[in-house]
Design an enzyme around this catalytic site. Structure first.
Site, PDB file in Angstrom:
ATOM      1  CB  SER A  31      30.718  72.812  36.246  1.00 32.23           C
ATOM      2  OG  SER A  31      31.655  73.381  37.132  1.00 32.23           O
ATOM      3  CE  LYS A  79      28.144  71.427  38.448  1.00 32.64           C
ATOM      4  NZ  LYS A  79      27.597  72.065  39.568  1.00 32.64           N
ATOM      5  CG  HIS A 139      32.135  69.116  39.014  1.00 32.45           C
ATOM      6  ND1 HIS A 139      31.749  70.235  39.742  1.00 32.45           N
ATOM      7  CD2 HIS A 139      33.071  69.559  38.147  1.00 32.45           C
ATOM      8  CE1 HIS A 139      32.413  71.288  39.333  1.00 32.45           C
ATOM      9  NE2 HIS A 139      33.231  70.910  38.356  1.00 32.45           N
ATOM     10  CG  ASN A 140      29.008  70.775  42.605  1.00 34.26           C
ATOM     11  OD1 ASN A 140      29.523  70.831  41.491  1.00 34.26           O
ATOM     12  ND2 ASN A 140      28.051  71.599  42.974  1.00 34.26           N
ATOM     13  CD  GLU A 146      32.571  73.486  43.312  1.00 31.35           C
ATOM     14  OE1 GLU A 146      32.307  73.252  42.122  1.00 31.35           O
ATOM     15  OE2 GLU A 146      31.824  74.136  44.060  1.00 31.35           O
TER      16      GLU A 146
HETATM   17  C1  6PG Z   1      29.916  74.892  39.479  1.00 31.21           C
HETATM   18  C2  6PG Z   1      29.660  75.097  40.944  1.00 31.21           C
HETATM   19  C3  6PG Z   1      28.273  75.604  41.161  1.00 31.21           C
HETATM   20  C4  6PG Z   1      28.094  76.262  42.521  1.00 31.21           C
HETATM   21  C5  6PG Z   1      28.272  75.326  43.669  1.00 31.21           C
HETATM   22  C6  6PG Z   1      28.412  76.052  44.982  1.00 31.21           C
HETATM   23  O1  6PG Z   1      30.283  73.787  39.142  1.00 31.21           O
HETATM   24  O2  6PG Z   1      29.774  75.850  38.713  1.00 31.21           O
HETATM   25  O3  6PG Z   1      29.815  73.896  41.617  1.00 31.21           O
HETATM   26  O4  6PG Z   1      27.399  74.580  40.885  1.00 31.21           O
HETATM   27  O5  6PG Z   1      28.944  77.325  42.660  1.00 31.21           O
HETATM   28  O6  6PG Z   1      27.130  74.495  43.691  1.00 31.21           O
HETATM   29  O7  6PG Z   1      28.116  75.135  45.949  1.00 31.21           O
HETATM   30  P1  6PG Z   1      28.037  75.482  47.462  1.00 31.21           P
HETATM   31  O8  6PG Z   1      27.180  76.717  47.597  1.00 31.21           O
HETATM   32  O9  6PG Z   1      27.430  74.275  48.081  1.00 31.21           O
HETATM   33  O10 6PG Z   1      29.441  75.752  47.892  1.00 31.21           O
END
Ligand code: 6PG
Length: 473
Positions: free
Chosen positions: A133, A187, A190-191, A194
């Site tokens: 990430s 991960k 984590h998303n 996010e």
């Molecule tokens: C990270 C982000 C990366 C990516 C996302 C975007 O941790 O660096 O999460 O993995 O930017 O996967 O996800 P979406 O396109 O689903 O918003």
């Protein structure tokens, strides 16, 4: 194949897109001998140009690429998740020997990682699913990394990963996550968090813009102030800056000319799907996923907006922005708590052996959800490693209690004004339900037994019961 006499590189990367190139440049800056493989001449050219300082060379031929690596060959994949990962593994396999290591660093689904881990284990090849990430900047200057898989293979890459990762107080933002596909599971979660934090920022923006009538400058100032306090985080920091950027095609702010349809690549959805599978409630994250889907219904939204009319302004008193800060703190805490709760359950169900304190620790830097609040999460799990839920921690409890009054004011004001604030609302209703000692689910059980003889348990004696509901009417 054995090309040890020509083998001069310690690490190889498959996929020299921006992420792959940046991670390799980061490794080269840290003194590691690296090379890359990509079918695209253009990507190879970029790689060699950007890596001029280190005299980096890439390969368009996979045999030559593998032959240039020292044993055990350690190959990182940074290619789009899905079928491409399988086809790259298929190409690599005949060229590899027992003990070689493949690290998949894309956002692969954890079930794909489990399957690949087992398939490669049979052939004596170590396979790591490693979430990374931090986006392009992170890859170049220090990401947070979540590797899971064979522990003995981790020993081979540990020093390199620690060197290239972000650091917080000198501690690297990487740790061995656990067995099997745990790296990709963590991960993915984590998303999910996010998605929730991003949606909460969008809702705070909506409340200020449409509920209070603030302009972009006022909104920028609020986010800036918040970022100087306990809400300090990477996402808050970039969000405040979004409101400063002017469009170069018009006189408007860029934010005002961006279409209101949010895209996604699937990791948030996967988090919600697996949470349902393991029966862990994460409604703040679910609401964020659903809201991206709602955003895609543009035509329907415009039609219904005409039918049902505009929202009203919020009747705000002088303290409303402070209440909004409290509501943000509260809902953000719920998003992290739900994500951690999901990890706690996954660790049991999938036997990942997760160290929750270590996960919070490596999320404090480098990653997209890095935030001041992660220090509290880290402390909570350090104090009690088997803590089921973050809200059982006394320190977090005290802070949550203080933010409740403001949260209730913001949620009710937003709802009364007719604003859609699904993530704030989901956080509060989740919390209120979770703190209910006796829920109304006894009625659900009664209904199930009434129409389907599904049985129920009693509060006063052990066992399974069924009632003849019609007879007793
Ligand atoms: C990270 C982000 C990366 C990516 C996302 C975007 O941790 O660096 O999460 O993995 O930017 O996967 O996800 P979406 O396109 O689903 O918003």
């Amino acid at each position: 194949m054995n090309n040890d006499n020509k083998a001069k590189y310690a690490f190889g990367m498959v996929g020299l897109g921006t992420m792959g190139r940046n991670l390799l440049l980061n490794m080269a800056d840290n003194g590691f001998a690296v090379t890359g493989y990509d079918k695209s001449e253009k990507m190879l050219q970029f790689f060699e140009e950007e890596g001029k300082k280190h005299d980096l060379k890439g390969f368009a031929d996979i045999e030559q690429f593998v032959g240039s690596l020292q044993s055990p060959r350690t190959i990182i994949l940074l290619v789009p998740a899905g079928a491409i990962v399988d086809s790259v593994i298929l190409e690599l396999q005949p060229l590899l020997a027992k003990g070689d290591i493949i690290i998949d660093s894309g956002n692969s689904h954890f079930t794909d990682t489990s399957r690949r881990y087992l398939e490669l284990k049979e052939k004596g090849i170590h396979f790591f699913g490693m979430g990374i990430s931090g986006g392009e900047e992170g890859a170049r200057f220090g990401p947070s990394m979540m590797p899971g898989g064979d522990k003995e293979a981790y020993a081979v890459v540990k020093d390199m990963l620690e060197a290239v990762s972000a650091k917080v107080n000198g501690d690297p933002c990487v740790t061995y996550i656990g067995a099997g596909a745990s790296g990709h599971f963590v991960k993915m979660t984590h998303n999910g968090i996010e998605y929730a934090i991003m949606q909460l920022l969008a809702e705070a923006y909506d409340i200020m813009k449409n509920g209070l009538g603030y302009d972009n400058n006022q909104i920028q100032q609020v986010f800036e102030k918040w970022n100087n306090g306990r809400l300090k985080s990477f996402l808050m920091e970039i969000t405040k800056d979004v409101f400063l950027v002017k469009d170069d095609k018009t006189d408007a702010f860029l934010i005002d000319v961006i279409k209101d349809e949010a895209k996604s690549k699937g990791t948030g959805k996967w988090t919600s799907q697996v949470a349902m599978d393991v029966e862990m409630p994460i409604p703040t994250i679910d609401a964020a996923v659903t809201t991206r889907n709602l955003s895609k219904l543009k035509n329907l939204r415009v039609e219904l907006n005409e039918a049902f009319g505009e929202t009203e302004k919020i009747k705000a008193d002088a303290d409303f922005i402070e209440d909004l800060e409290e509501a943000f703190y509260f809902a953000m805490a719920n998003a992290y708590a739900q994500g951690m709760h999901l990890l706690w359950k996954a660790s049991i169900d999938f036997e990942y052996g997760l160290n929750m304190a270590e996960i919070a620790k490596i999320w404090r830097g480098g990653c997209i959800i890095r935030a001041e609040f992660l220090e509290d999460i880290y402390q909570a799990y350090q104090k009690q490693p088997d803590l089921q839920h973050l809200f059982s921690d006394k320190n977090v409890q005290a802070k949550i209690k203080k933010s409740l009054k403001g949260t209730r004011n913001v949620v009710t004001s937003g709802i009364n004004a007719g604003l859609g604030i699904p993530c704030f609302t989901a956080a509060l209703t989740y919390f209120d339900t979770l703190k209910t000692g006796r829920m109304a689910s006894n009625l659900t059980q009664a209904q199930r037994d009434f129409f389907g003889a599904h049985t129920f348990e009693r509060i006063d004696s052990e066992g399974i019961f069924h009632a003849d509901w019609n007879k007793n009417l």
